[in-house]
Design a protein around this motif. Structure first.
Motif, short mmCIF file in Angstrom:
data_model
loop_
_atom_site.label_atom_id
_atom_site.label_comp_id
_atom_site.label_asym_id
_atom_site.label_seq_id
_atom_site.Cartn_x
_atom_site.Cartn_y
_atom_site.Cartn_z
N LEU A 25 0.82 -1.21 0.00
CA LEU A 25 0.00 0.00 0.00
C LEU A 25 0.86 1.26 0.00
O LEU A 25 0.35 2.35 -0.26
N ARG A 370 -3.88 3.20 -1.04
CA ARG A 370 -2.78 3.01 -2.00
C ARG A 370 -2.65 4.22 -2.92
O ARG A 370 -1.55 4.68 -3.24
N ASN A 374 0.69 6.51 -3.01
CA ASN A 374 1.45 6.31 -4.25
C ASN A 374 0.84 7.17 -5.35
O ASN A 374 0.26 6.65 -6.32
#
Length: 376
Positions: A25, A370, A374
């Motif tokens: 994650l 996530r 990211n």
């Protein structure tokens, strides 16, 4: 921004895929329950279970018999997970996946302890005990909390700890089949119903103890009949209006002193047991008179002892002025949509994020995490 997620040991033990899923994650760490209160929890991805019921507060590691021998206040071992040390098993697996592990330790909140030792609990103005709320003005409770903090916090494989309920607990409690909301109490009413009048607190209030007790009951009577709290913008001003400024100050002085003693003892006990560089953070509310799992703290004073605070994300602006070099303010951000959370967002005043709660979250919730951690 550094981000960790809260976890229970049962989210990891028996599920070999869990550590890599969590690391994937984009998390930097996990805050893993080592000593925790009773709960019933969902495990939506576990290969062998869906519901875990923890019927009482428990240690998820083997408590040291020598430390607790002959003591009435002591942690109880769990019996609903396989193995003697589910915390250690989960911590080892998470660390192997590259995650920093902080222990998550609940201190002054333990219903089993209170049921078995009512003398040690908060006693309200009506003489009723709160079994979920050990009274932190009592030396026996402070000693128990400090020893539990040292033992449960500094487990093999951990790089830090996060101490929950290291302060006053009061009326508010997520109790099974709770029916106390028929007369909604505002912050002043909650404070009055959280005042303790056990012998230790009566001594702490000094010569004003009897007057404070009488004033508390008198101030509560209109609230039971449905009267609104005073129409004042500040919580403490409402309390002063109901109790009188002098008696409110008496209550506040005693409770802040008791909280300081507990927090200083717990931090010192962990420091003595921990290796250099071990981080100590406390779950907190920067409004000092509040109580609960994120108890009110004197943030400026406490950040001179601990390495940081973990705060509900909306309270970060209140704590930000007290930030010190070398300490962190971590925002506790709920991410489980079904529990009222939402897509996690950056919190401008935060140094770090704590995401509540990766083990309870759906795949959709984790996808939002996530995406946050990211970014494209």
């Amino acid at each position: 921004m550094r981000a960790s997620a809260f976890l229970y040991p049962w989210d990891v033990t028996g599920d070999p895929a869990a550590p890599e899923l969590l690391a994937g994650l984009g998390l930097h760490g996990a805050t893993l329950a080592a000593a925790y209160h009773s709960t019933r929890a969902l495990t939506p991805r576990h290969p062998a279970r869906r519901i875990v019921t923890a019927p009482h507060s428990a240690a998820y590691y083997p408590p040291d018999p020598a430390r607790w021998h002959g003591r009435a206040l002591r942690p109880t071992a769990q019996h609903w997970l396989d193995g003697a040390d589910p915390f250690g098993e989960a911590a080892t697996a998470l660390a192997a996946a590259g995650l920093d592990v902080h222990s998550w330790v609940v201190l002054a909140h333990n219903s089993r302890l209170g049921d078995e030792n009512p003398r040690c609990t908060v006693r309200n103005a009506y003489g009723e005990h709160y079994p979920w709320a050990p009274c932190i003005a009592q030396p026996e409770v402070v000693e128990y909390c400090a020893d539990l903090a040292a033992e449960a916090a500094v487990r093999p494989g951990t790089t830090g700890t996060e101490l929950e309920s290291c302060g006053w607990y009061g009326l508010t409690h997520l109790h099974a089949h709770d029916k106390i909301g028929g007369v909604p109490l505002g912050p002043a009413g909650q404070f009055l119903m959280s005042l303790c009048f056990c012998p230790a607190c009566r001594t702490g209030y000094g010569p004003d103890a009897a007057a404070l007790h009488a004033a508390t009951r008198t101030a509560l009577e209109p609230l039971w009949r449905g009267a609104p709290e005073p129409d004042l913008p500040e919580e403490w001003a409402r309390i002063e209006h109901l109790l009188g400024a002098d008696l409110a100050a008496t209550a506040r002085t005693h409770r802040l002193a008791a909280a300081r003693r507990l927090q200083a003892a717990a931090v010192a006990a962990v420091r003595a047991a921990a290796p250099p560089g071990f981080r100590i953070l406390l779950h907190a509310d920067p409004v000092p008179h509040r109580s609960g799992p994120n108890p009110g703290v004197e943030a400026d004073w406490l950040l001179g002892l601990a390495d940081g605070l973990v705060l509900p994300h909306h309270l970060l602006p209140l704590a930000a002025p007290h930030r010190r070099p070398g300490t962190v303010l971590a925002a506790n951000r709920p991410v489980v949509a079904a529990l009222g959370g939402g897509p996690p967002q950056d919190v401008p005043d935060a140094d770090e994020l704590r995401l509540y709660h990766a083990g309870l979250a759906s795949d959709t919730d984790l996808a939002a995490v996530r995406h946050l951690l990211n970014p494209p």
